[in-house]
Design an enzyme around this catalytic site. Structure first.
Site, mmCIF file in Angstrom:
data_model
loop_
_atom_site.group_PDB
_atom_site.id
_atom_site.type_symbol
_atom_site.label_atom_id
_atom_site.label_comp_id
_atom_site.label_asym_id
_atom_site.label_seq_id
_atom_site.Cartn_x
_atom_site.Cartn_y
_atom_site.Cartn_z
ATOM 1 N N CYS A 193 1.880 -2.010 15.470
ATOM 2 C CA CYS A 193 1.901 -1.798 14.015
ATOM 3 C C CYS A 193 1.330 -2.995 13.255
ATOM 4 O O CYS A 193 1.701 -4.137 13.505
ATOM 5 C CB CYS A 193 3.340 -1.533 13.565
ATOM 6 S SG CYS A 193 3.500 -1.269 11.800
ATOM 7 N N CYS B 206 7.170 -4.183 15.832
ATOM 8 C CA CYS B 206 6.604 -3.171 16.738
ATOM 9 C C CYS B 206 5.177 -3.578 17.100
ATOM 10 O O CYS B 206 4.377 -3.926 16.233
ATOM 11 C CB CYS B 206 6.620 -1.787 16.086
ATOM 12 S SG CYS B 206 8.286 -1.226 15.701
ATOM 13 N N CYS C 76 -0.887 2.059 9.364
ATOM 14 C CA CYS C 76 0.114 1.430 8.504
ATOM 15 C C CYS C 76 -0.175 -0.050 8.323
ATOM 16 O O CYS C 76 -0.243 -0.791 9.290
ATOM 17 C CB CYS C 76 1.497 1.532 9.132
ATOM 18 S SG CYS C 76 2.029 3.199 9.382
ATOM 19 N N CYS D 147 3.475 8.590 0.543
ATOM 20 C CA CYS D 147 4.064 7.717 1.561
ATOM 21 C C CYS D 147 4.210 6.340 0.939
ATOM 22 O O CYS D 147 3.225 5.745 0.500
ATOM 23 C CB CYS D 147 3.134 7.671 2.778
ATOM 24 S SG CYS D 147 3.649 6.481 4.018
ATOM 25 N N GLU E 43 0.814 -1.215 0.000
ATOM 26 C CA GLU E 43 0.000 0.000 0.000
ATOM 27 C C GLU E 43 0.843 1.259 0.000
ATOM 28 O O GLU E 43 1.969 1.280 0.505
ATOM 29 C CB GLU E 43 -0.986 -0.007 1.171
ATOM 30 C CG GLU E 43 -0.375 0.014 2.543
ATOM 31 C CD GLU E 43 -1.463 -0.002 3.638
ATOM 32 O OE1 GLU E 43 -1.911 -1.121 3.990
ATOM 33 O OE2 GLU E 43 -1.843 1.068 4.121
ATOM 34 N N CYS F 11 7.046 -6.756 7.232
ATOM 35 C CA CYS F 11 8.133 -6.166 8.021
ATOM 36 C C CYS F 11 8.500 -7.148 9.129
ATOM 37 O O CYS F 11 7.655 -7.877 9.620
ATOM 38 C CB CYS F 11 7.639 -4.852 8.639
ATOM 39 S SG CYS F 11 8.899 -3.974 9.594
HETATM 40 N N1 SAH Z 1 9.824 1.067 9.842
HETATM 41 C C1 SAH Z 1 9.868 2.490 9.844
HETATM 42 C C2 SAH Z 1 8.849 3.162 8.947
HETATM 43 C C3 SAH Z 1 7.455 2.650 8.890
HETATM 44 S S1 SAH Z 1 6.239 3.109 10.060
HETATM 45 C C4 SAH Z 1 9.774 3.032 11.246
HETATM 46 O O1 SAH Z 1 9.589 2.243 12.160
HETATM 47 O O2 SAH Z 1 9.937 4.220 11.440
HETATM 48 C C5 SAH Z 1 6.059 4.836 10.120
HETATM 49 C C6 SAH Z 1 5.720 5.347 11.514
HETATM 50 O O3 SAH Z 1 4.380 4.981 11.912
HETATM 51 C C7 SAH Z 1 6.641 4.805 12.587
HETATM 52 O O4 SAH Z 1 6.945 5.812 13.497
HETATM 53 C C8 SAH Z 1 5.772 3.751 13.232
HETATM 54 O O5 SAH Z 1 6.217 3.418 14.509
HETATM 55 C C9 SAH Z 1 4.420 4.415 13.210
HETATM 56 N N2 SAH Z 1 3.280 3.516 13.373
HETATM 57 C C10 SAH Z 1 3.141 2.248 12.970
HETATM 58 N N3 SAH Z 1 1.927 1.748 13.297
HETATM 59 C C11 SAH Z 1 1.285 2.750 13.920
HETATM 60 C C12 SAH Z 1 -0.001 2.848 14.504
HETATM 61 N N4 SAH Z 1 -0.846 1.832 14.515
HETATM 62 N N5 SAH Z 1 -0.339 4.042 15.067
HETATM 63 C C13 SAH Z 1 0.514 5.084 15.051
HETATM 64 N N6 SAH Z 1 1.738 5.036 14.529
HETATM 65 C C14 SAH Z 1 2.128 3.880 13.969
#
Ligand code: SAH
Length: 354
Positions: free
Chosen positions: A120, A117, A334, A106, A93, A113
């Site tokens: 996420c 996290c 995301c 974006c 996406e 991934c």
């Molecule tokens: N892997 C990279 C980039 C992808 S995510 C990173 O970790 O930075 C982009 C941003 O969105 C990151 O800060 C991530 O932690 C955040 N993110 C992911 N899922 C999220 C969610 N459900 N709510 C808010 N932020 C989120």
């Protein structure tokens, strides 16, 4: 012989390829322009090349072009989320956001991934594979073609960890900012990472004038380890030292992302701890009200807590903004769209690659 992915080649590499085929070097310039400026969808569009040469190109090269499978458009602010299918059936996406200062895309950098996290959605199914240079470029090219909008900003904040697909991301950035290609300004690009400290240092040495965004999400190691497995590998000292190195090398202010999760990282004490952690750094903190995903029971901080957290940072003279929510009516954190699309196909018994 395996076909060469033509959209991943730099202009110098393309020149060499064409020389090997007995073609004149200026042809490389023409083809590169078709690929990266005119955003052609196939060799047959390259009308200033002879039919014979187009046939030869077809035989020698693979032409990567993403197939759009779904598009969701926000009625509130025009934000568009796109689902694309890759040649192997994988789904990714990408998002188009329209701002006063220009259009921002974006992009995803991996299929899935492996960073894990907890909040996420992109990481729920693990990593399937890295995206190729051509595939990342074509996320932007496809969106520009479909929407008719010129893209001026690019953020690597979709699915995937950019620094875990390091070589392709570096090559992608060179090609995206190349004056012979789409020529996006390096200053208009943000690379977001969960904090691969060694890779941040390598990336600083590449000397790109891009913005580095670090996903911080907690002000100490203990809290960070609860939500980000990568924090077990690199502690905050190591990650922040790498960010300082990036700043020293590039002069670019670091952006710290901090997603606020109720009861996890959003109390006043944690705000003060964050102040102490970043005090004196030339940085900016982006507070993101977490987008809850159904697979986990993390909740978004209340409006009051978010405001309180921001006030504490402001009082201590830390640059801070709360990220404006774009496309709230097509709300999907995301990786959630991709995941729900795959779940739907699975329920229907459709073919889906994973
Ligand atoms: N892997 C990279 C980039 C992808 S995510 C990173 O970790 O930075 C982009 C941003 O969105 C990151 O800060 C991530 O932690 C955040 N993110 C992911 N899922 C999220 C969610 N459900 N709510 C808010 N932020 C989120």
């Amino acid at each position: 012989m395996e076909k060469v992915d033509i959209k991943s080649l730099t202009i110098e590499e393309l020149k060499q390829e064409l020389a090997g085929m007995g073609e004149k070097p200026f042809r490389a310039g023409q083809i590169y322009e078709w690929l990266h400026v005119k955003l052609a969808r196939g060799f047959d569009e390259m009308t200033n090349l002879s039919k014979d040469l187009r046939n030869k190109l077809e035989e020698r090269f693979e032409f990567v072009s993403l197939k759009m499978v779904e598009k969701f458009e926000s009625q509130i602010d025009g934000t568009c989320k796109f689902l694309f299918e890759l040649a192997d059936g994988s789904i990714i996406e990408s998002v188009l956001m329209k701002y006063q200062h220009g259009n921002s895309v974006c992009i995803s950098t991996q299929v899935g991934c492996r960073m894990g996290c907890r909040f996420c959605a992109s990481t729920l199914g693990g990593l399937e594979r890295n995206l190729r240079v051509s595939e990342m470029l074509d996320e932007i090219y496809s969106i520009q073609r479909i929407s008719g909008e010129r893209v001026s900003n690019v953020v690597l904040m979709g699915t995937g960890e950019p620094l875990d697909n390091y070589d392709n991301v570096v090559r992608f950035l060179h090609m995206l900012t190349d004056e012979k290609g789409l020529h996006i300004s390096q200053r208009n690009i943000t690379v977001s990472t969960c904090g691969l400290a060694e890779r941040i240092r390598d990336f600083a040495d590449e000397d790109f004038a891009v913005t580095l965004a670090l996903s911080l999400h907690a002000p100490n190691n203990e809290d960070r380890r609860k939500i980000m497995p990568i924090a077990n590998k690199y502690n905050l000292d190591e990650v922040l030292a790498a960010c300082d190195y990036f700043y020293d090398k590039t002069g670019r202010r670091i952006s710290f992302e901090y997603s606020l999760v109720e009861g996890v990282n959003d109390n006043a004490e944690q705000a003060m701890e964050l102040v102490r952690l970043v005090k004196g750094k030339n940085c900016h903190i982006n507070l993101i009200p977490v987008n809850p995903i159904k697979e986990r029971d993390y909740k978004r901080s209340t409006g009051k807590n978010i405001q309180n957290f921001k006030n504490i940072l402001e009082k201590n003279r830390i640059n801070v903004t709360i990220r404006r929510e774009m496309g709230a009516d097509i709300n999907a954190a995301c990786g959630q769209l991709r995941k729900s699309y795959k779940d739907k196909l699975t329920r229907q018994g459709g073919e889906v690659q994973s």
